[in-house]
Design an enzyme around this catalytic site. Sequence first.
Site, mmCIF file in Angstrom:
data_model
loop_
_atom_site.group_PDB
_atom_site.id
_atom_site.type_symbol
_atom_site.label_atom_id
_atom_site.label_comp_id
_atom_site.label_asym_id
_atom_site.label_seq_id
_atom_site.Cartn_x
_atom_site.Cartn_y
_atom_site.Cartn_z
ATOM 1 N N LYS A 95 -17.132 22.449 -44.930
ATOM 2 C CA LYS A 95 -15.800 22.547 -44.331
ATOM 3 C C LYS A 95 -15.819 22.931 -42.847
ATOM 4 O O LYS A 95 -14.874 22.636 -42.103
ATOM 5 C CB LYS A 95 -14.956 23.557 -45.096
ATOM 6 C CG LYS A 95 -14.506 23.105 -46.475
ATOM 7 C CD LYS A 95 -13.373 22.107 -46.388
ATOM 8 C CE LYS A 95 -12.733 21.864 -47.749
ATOM 9 N NZ LYS A 95 -11.586 20.931 -47.651
ATOM 10 N N SER A 131 -22.137 20.106 -51.725
ATOM 11 C CA SER A 131 -21.159 20.354 -50.664
ATOM 12 C C SER A 131 -21.013 21.811 -50.265
ATOM 13 O O SER A 131 -20.514 22.102 -49.179
ATOM 14 C CB SER A 131 -19.791 19.805 -51.085
ATOM 15 O OG SER A 131 -19.360 20.417 -52.295
#
Length: 406
Positions: free
Chosen positions: A55, A306
């Site tokens: 992110k 991720s």
Amino acid sequence: MESITLNYELVLEAQDRLRKRVRHTELISSNHFSRQLGYPLLLKCENLQTTGAFKLRGAMNFMTARDRSGLAQGVTAASAGNHAQGVAYAADLLGVPAKIFMPESTPPQKVQATRDLGAEVVLTGANFDESFAAAQADSNQHGTVFIHPFDDPLVMAGQGTIGLEILKDLPDVANLLVPIGGGGLLAGIATAIKEHNPQVRIIGVESAAAPCMFRAVHDNAIAEVPLGTTIADGIAVKKAGQITTPIIQNLVDDLVLVEEEEIALAIVALLEKSKLLVEGAGAVPLAALLNGRAKGIRGKTVCLLSGGNIDVRTLALVVERGLLAAGRYLKLRIEMQDTPGALAHLATDLAEAKANIHDITHDRRTKGLVMGTTAVQLLLETRGQEHAHEVLGLLAKRGYSVTTEQ
């Protein structure tokens, strides 16, 4: 700021902005999983990113693409964890005030990690959607810049730089599996990779407990979906993105769903076999491969891990659940005669089966027990499913009344 559209050039611009600001994460070959699956498997380790998740890329690109004076009033975001830390880190680096709205149920470690990066944290709402609404309202009231966690071209372009890194490190990649929440990560990566090599097969993976993008694509309509309980909280989104969905419909080859036990098993497998700590959302691509959810895989394949921001308490629960699913823990309830030496005989039989007693409860007061009997609840450590079946077979042979528990 003028309206922009996600395209390959926007991802290239993001790559230039992020080159010295984010980590080019490792692409690690996994010998163990390659042997198990029958094709070369590599792991793209965004769990090793500076803030522990991808992110940071989107948040940093969004902020560095704007004129600094436009950020003077500060930035506002809503997040259950990873987007919060990405925005907070980027804001601290650029000297911009940041205010992050997080659900009241957010684990304390994630809240503190965001505060440690200099952001103001507001805990509000029972879930992400309520925090999101509160963040938007606050941003409008105070004139700050709102950073959407996924449905923004600059955010998506930042995430898309992962695709460029994969192409650089593995030009002949054949398949790529990517987690999906609102779709920003998948849309950005697909835009980058398909422009460069349309033959790469891209598969999005979502939790069956939160299938918003799966439903949006298959129903050809974006709508809220009910959320079940999931350990992949980083991709638990009620509604797919308005911008991300058509991009994914056009560029992504397949979408698949995975179950909670499969995610837990993947987390445990990555810990044991690759020595990598990955959160639930980051483990869904490997879960899809290990359980045959993605069909027709051949050639060099990449799983995108991720993120790795999982709190210790959740990790302990996930590991236990994963071990149960793998048959490494076996929970039993045995009804037996309440006579001297009966428990010792049971322990001897379990030792013969080479099962280790992890926990035991001896209860004579359970409702429904016949007088003169007792209920013994056991948590056993075994070597796996095959050994667990051997243990159950021996106990049945010795005449025990056994019930397995989850």
